[in-house]
Design a protein around this motif. Sequence first.
Motif, short mmCIF file in Angstrom:
data_model
loop_
_atom_site.label_atom_id
_atom_site.label_comp_id
_atom_site.label_asym_id
_atom_site.label_seq_id
_atom_site.Cartn_x
_atom_site.Cartn_y
_atom_site.Cartn_z
N ASP A 1 -91.39 -39.34 5.79
CA ASP A 1 -91.71 -38.95 4.55
C ASP A 1 -90.57 -38.22 3.76
O ASP A 1 -90.73 -38.23 2.46
N THR A 2 -89.93 -37.58 4.35
CA THR A 2 -88.75 -36.86 3.56
C THR A 2 -87.41 -37.64 3.87
O THR A 2 -86.45 -37.27 3.14
N MET A 3 -87.34 -38.67 4.59
CA MET A 3 -86.03 -39.30 4.92
C MET A 3 -84.96 -38.70 5.25
O MET A 3 -83.71 -38.79 4.72
N ARG A 4 -85.21 -37.65 6.25
CA ARG A 4 -84.25 -36.80 6.66
C ARG A 4 -84.56 -36.48 8.03
O ARG A 4 -85.72 -36.53 8.61
N MET A 5 -83.55 -36.15 8.93
CA MET A 5 -83.68 -35.36 10.18
C MET A 5 -83.89 -33.94 9.93
O MET A 5 -83.61 -33.41 9.26
N GLU A 6 -84.89 -33.50 10.85
CA GLU A 6 -85.60 -32.32 10.76
C GLU A 6 -85.53 -31.70 12.14
O GLU A 6 -85.57 -32.43 13.25
N VAL A 7 -85.60 -30.24 12.42
CA VAL A 7 -85.46 -29.60 13.68
C VAL A 7 -87.04 -29.65 14.12
O VAL A 7 -88.04 -29.51 13.71
N THR A 8 -87.13 -30.30 15.51
CA THR A 8 -88.47 -30.15 16.15
C THR A 8 -88.58 -29.09 17.35
O THR A 8 -89.53 -28.61 17.59
N ASP A 9 -87.36 -28.72 17.82
CA ASP A 9 -87.12 -27.84 18.91
C ASP A 9 -85.67 -26.90 18.73
O ASP A 9 -84.72 -27.57 19.23
N PHE A 10 -85.79 -26.01 18.16
CA PHE A 10 -84.31 -25.20 17.94
C PHE A 10 -83.77 -24.77 19.41
O PHE A 10 -82.48 -24.94 19.47
N MET A 11 -84.56 -24.43 20.21
CA MET A 11 -84.05 -23.99 21.35
C MET A 11 -83.44 -25.04 22.21
O MET A 11 -82.37 -24.86 22.85
N ALA A 12 -84.07 -26.36 22.04
CA ALA A 12 -83.21 -27.54 22.56
C ALA A 12 -82.05 -27.70 21.82
O ALA A 12 -80.86 -28.01 22.67
N VAL A 13 -81.75 -27.32 20.62
CA VAL A 13 -80.46 -27.53 20.10
C VAL A 13 -79.58 -26.57 20.40
O VAL A 13 -78.26 -26.79 20.94
N ILE A 14 -79.87 -25.25 21.08
CA ILE A 14 -79.20 -24.22 21.23
C ILE A 14 -78.67 -24.35 22.66
O ILE A 14 -77.46 -24.32 23.10
#
Length: 529
Positions: free
Chosen positions: A163-176
């Motif tokens: 819908d936004t045509m972008r990558m978005e965070v789903t789990d910030f703890m997984a990123v960290i």
Amino acid sequence: MDLAVVDLSRLQFALTALYHFLFVPLTLGLSFLLVIMESIYVMTRRPIWRTITRFWATLFGINFVLGVATGITMEFQFGMNWAYYSQYVGDIFGAPLAIEGLMAFFLEATFVGLMFFGWDKLSRVGHLFVTFMVALGTNLSALWILIANGWMQNPVGAAFNPDTMRMEVTDFMAVIFNPVAQAKFVHTVSAGYVIASAFVLGVSAFYLLRGRHRAFAKRSMTVAAAFGLASALSVVVLGDESGYALTDNQKMKLAAIEAMWRTEETPAALTAIGFPNLEARRTDYAVQIPWVLGLISTRSLDGQVEGILELVAVAEDRIESGVIAYDALEKVKADPVDAVNRGTFEAHRRDLGYGLLLKQYVADPRLATPEQIRLAAWSTVPNVPVMFWTFRIMAGVGFLMIALFATAFILSTLRKHETRWFLWVALLVMPLPWIAAELGWIVAEVGRQPWSVEGVLPTFLGASSLTAPQLWATIIGFTALYGALAVIEVGLILKTIKRGPFAEQQEFADRPAPGAPKPRPTGVQPAVA
């Protein structure tokens, strides 16, 4: 996108990053060496350890300033040279950078000022706490940078939103807690500790060879030898952990590092040396060590390490799946409530990035020919000779550093600090850990190509709409500016080393006491009444 613009944008970022990385590792390592030296001062209360700490802190400060200045330029380049990248993945990538900026400019900057100007205003323990906070802040800044870079290598905790045509965070703890980011962090900071230890060891060797400041140099050498040995050993161990992380997350990078063209029987052999042949797709004159690669990469006797040819075949399948995802996404854009196409996209969304690889060969990936799909699949193979040789030179320097610091530790323990042949070796090998660190950066970044974000966004799609003359102008401008800054920094460091650790005390001793008559110029006799 004009590929010349992409290549120039990559060149500019590479030059900036390589230059910036000359200062960062030394800052990381010197900060904790200062903590060790000042801790000895606090425990022993011997003034010489205060002098030692202040001298190395001066060199830390010179290097710290250049590291901050070059780091700011790098962050601006994401918006200037990589605008679509920033727009596409900024929700994820921007958060660690923002946290790092706050940490660097608030935590580090505050405590750096207290460290330099608080010697006579804080208690010994209070000043040691400040020094420790500088070291902690410096290393935590590196952590957030490497979390951002680790996400580019292994994009977890995020998903593409149609819908936004972008990558978005789903789990910030997984990123960290990304395993690739954690492995990169501990490996990188350990390399910084080795660089700082080699720097202190080399400068100490210089003083001992000149017969100057011997008590200072011996103590500094002892600290550098112990800290450097522990750090050099950890670099090898943690480097092995980084290699293990590649097995699951960046299989093509691992295959390119080892010039492993075909999947071997388990456990795979390690190619110690050889000559990758791109045309024949084999490694000539290879000297292999049985089982070692399989054991290192999979921690097992039956784990498989996939070869380049097999991984290219997997890439072809993913590209074909990505074309389906691209087609479904285009239809969803035209009719957002179309449940059938949304379902098709969800089934193939994982491979959308692979479908985008075809945009280098055809405007609409749905019109790609089998030959273009094959070319796109082979584009996922990084430069094998570069990967193969840079990794081996880096690893060779790592083992050399272990031998250097082990020898330094033994000589320091035996109180044979002034063994001249070793002092010359310590002085001459000072540049090697920097070279290894730069090669490590090349392995990490070249090995990720053709992706700016692994499996998500091809590099050639992330660049800004600039022109080649604009990029050449900024490359030349940055090169001239950074060249001037390098001359200034090296000049300041050499001047500080030449003055020596006791320059401040000597200047204080040469000052006339309050109320004392001014000294007469040499040869002038007092007037006779």
